[in-house]
Design an enzyme around this catalytic site. Structure first.
Site, PDB file in Angstrom:
ATOM      1  N   TYR A   6       6.273  -0.077  -3.829  1.00  0.00           N
ATOM      2  CA  TYR A   6       6.074  -0.372  -2.407  1.00  0.00           C
ATOM      3  C   TYR A   6       5.925  -1.882  -2.255  1.00  0.00           C
ATOM      4  CZ  TYR A   6       3.867  -0.101   2.277  1.00  0.00           C
ATOM      5  OH  TYR A   6       3.547  -0.249   3.603  1.00  0.00           O
ATOM      6  N   LYS A  42      10.053   1.528  -1.781  1.00  0.00           N
ATOM      7  CA  LYS A  42       9.864   1.430  -0.331  1.00  0.00           C
ATOM      8  C   LYS A  42       9.894  -0.054  -0.006  1.00  0.00           C
ATOM      9  CE  LYS A  42       6.530   2.222   3.402  1.00  0.00           C
ATOM     10  NZ  LYS A  42       5.134   2.606   3.740  1.00  0.00           N
TER      11      LYS A  42
END
Length: 293
Positions: free
Chosen positions: A134, A162
Site C-alpha cells: 500500500y 494498492k
C-alpha cells in the site's frame, strides 16, 4: 489469489460510546456483499486503524472472517512503521483465517528504498498468505518507488499493490515491469477507470460503501469492452468520489451510509463530525446518482 476488482476498505462501525458495534459490523458486511464488494479490507485507514487498539483489530478480523464465511475475501490491515510489530501482528491475523494482508508503507520514520524493501520482505516472508503493498505518499511522507515495488513483486506471496501515489508515470512503470499475476489496484476512487485503462486490475474503494452497484457496473462495462458506458458511469460517479473527501476520510462516508439506512456511528478523535453543510452536499450528489439508476 484473485481478490476481485472491487475491494472495499470498510469503515469501522461504532456505538454511541465509540466502541466497536459488532451488530452494525454484521449489517455493513451484508450490505457490502450485496452491492458488489469482492474483498473486504478490515482496519485500513478508512477503518480508522490509527485509533483502533491491537486487540480491537484482532477482534474485528475474527468477527468479519466468521461473518463473511467464505462468501468474499477478507484482507487485514496489519502494516505499520514498526517492522517487528507488523510481523507479529500479521502472524496473529493469519492465524485468525484472513485471506490476505494489506501492508502500508512505513510512515513518519522515512526509510530509504532499501529499508522499504527489507521491511515489506520481512513481513511477507513471516506469513504464508498473500500480501498487498500500500503506497500512499500523501499520508506516509514516503513513496515506494516503482523499482522497489517491482523487486517486491518477485516475492511469491506479494501479489498486488494498492497505488495511491497518483503518479501515472510510476504506475505505468509498475504495470510494464510486473510479473504475471501481480495486480495493481487504484487507491483512489476517482482514478479507478483511468488506471484500469492503462492496465490496473481494480480499486480498493471507499465510495463502494454507498455506490457499490454503480461502481460494479462501471468496472464490468470497461472489462466487457463497453468503454462509452464505463465513461458515462465514471462521469456520473465522479462528484460522489470527490464529495466523500471534502473533509478527512472516513467522516463523510460514515455520514453517507447513515443516509442510506446503514448506521455506523461517528468517528473517533482526532477526527470530528463533518459540518452539516458538507453532509448535505454529499447527500445531494448521491441522490443525483441514485435518481439516474
Amino acid at each position: 489469489m484473485d481478490f476481485g476488482r472491487l475491494m472495499t476498505a470498510m469503515v469501522t462501525p461504532f456505538d454511541a460510546g465509540l466502541n466497536i458495534d459488532f451488530q452494525k459490523v454484521d449489517a455493513l458486511v451484508e450490505h457490502l456483499i450485496a452491492t458488489g464488494t469482492t474483498t473486504i479490507v478490515v482496519a485500513g485507514t478508512t477503518g480508522e486503524s490509527p485509533t483502533l487498539s491491537h486487540d480491537e483489530k484482532l477482534a474485528l478480523f475474527q468477527h468479519v472472517v466468521e461473518k463473511v464465511a467464505g462468501r468474499v475475501k477478507v484482507v487485514a490491515g496489519t502494516g505499520s512503521n514498526n517492522t517487528a510489530d507488523s510481523v507479529q501482528f500479521s502472524q496473529e491475523a493469519e492465524a485468525l483465517g484472513v485471506d490476505g494482508l494489506l501492508l502500508v508503507a512505513p510512515y513518519y520514520n522515512k526509510p530509504s528504498q532499501e529499508g522499504l524493501y527489507q521491511h515489506f520482505k520481512t513481513i511477507a516472508e513471516s506469513v504464508k498468505i498473500p500480501c498487498i503493498l500500500y503506497n500512499i505518499p500523501g499520508r506516509t511522507s514516503i513513496n515506494v518507488e516503482a523499482s522497489t515495488q517491482l523487486r517486491l513483486a518477485q516475492i511469491p506471496n506479494i501479489v498486488a499493490t494498492k497505488e495511491s501515489s497518483g503518479d501515472f508515470s510510476q504506475i505505468i512503470d509498475i504495470l510494464s515491469g510486473a510479473p504475471e499475476g501481480f495486480y495493481v489496484y487504484s487507491g483512489d476512487d476517482f482514478l479507478t477507470l483511468p488506471m484500469m485503462s492503462i492496465g490496473a486490475y481494480g480499486i480498493v474503494s471507499v465510495a463502494a460503501h454507498v455506490v457499490g452497484e454503480e461502481m460494479t457496473a462501471m468496472i464490468n462495462a470497461f472489462v466487457e469492452g463497453n468503454l462509452a458506458e464505463a465513461v458515462r458511469l465514471n462521469i456520473e460517479l465522479t462528484p460522489v468520489f470527490k464529495g466523500l473527501f471534502l473533509t478527512t476520510n472516513p467522516t463523510l462516508v460514515k455520514a453517507a451510509l447513515s443516509t442510506q439506512g446503514i448506521e455506523v456511528g461517528g468517528v473517533r478523535l482526532p477526527l470530528v463530525a463533518a459540518d452539516e453543510s458538507l453532509i448535505e452536499e454529499v447527500k445531494k450528489r448521491l441522490k443525483k446518482v441514485k435518481d439516474k439508476a
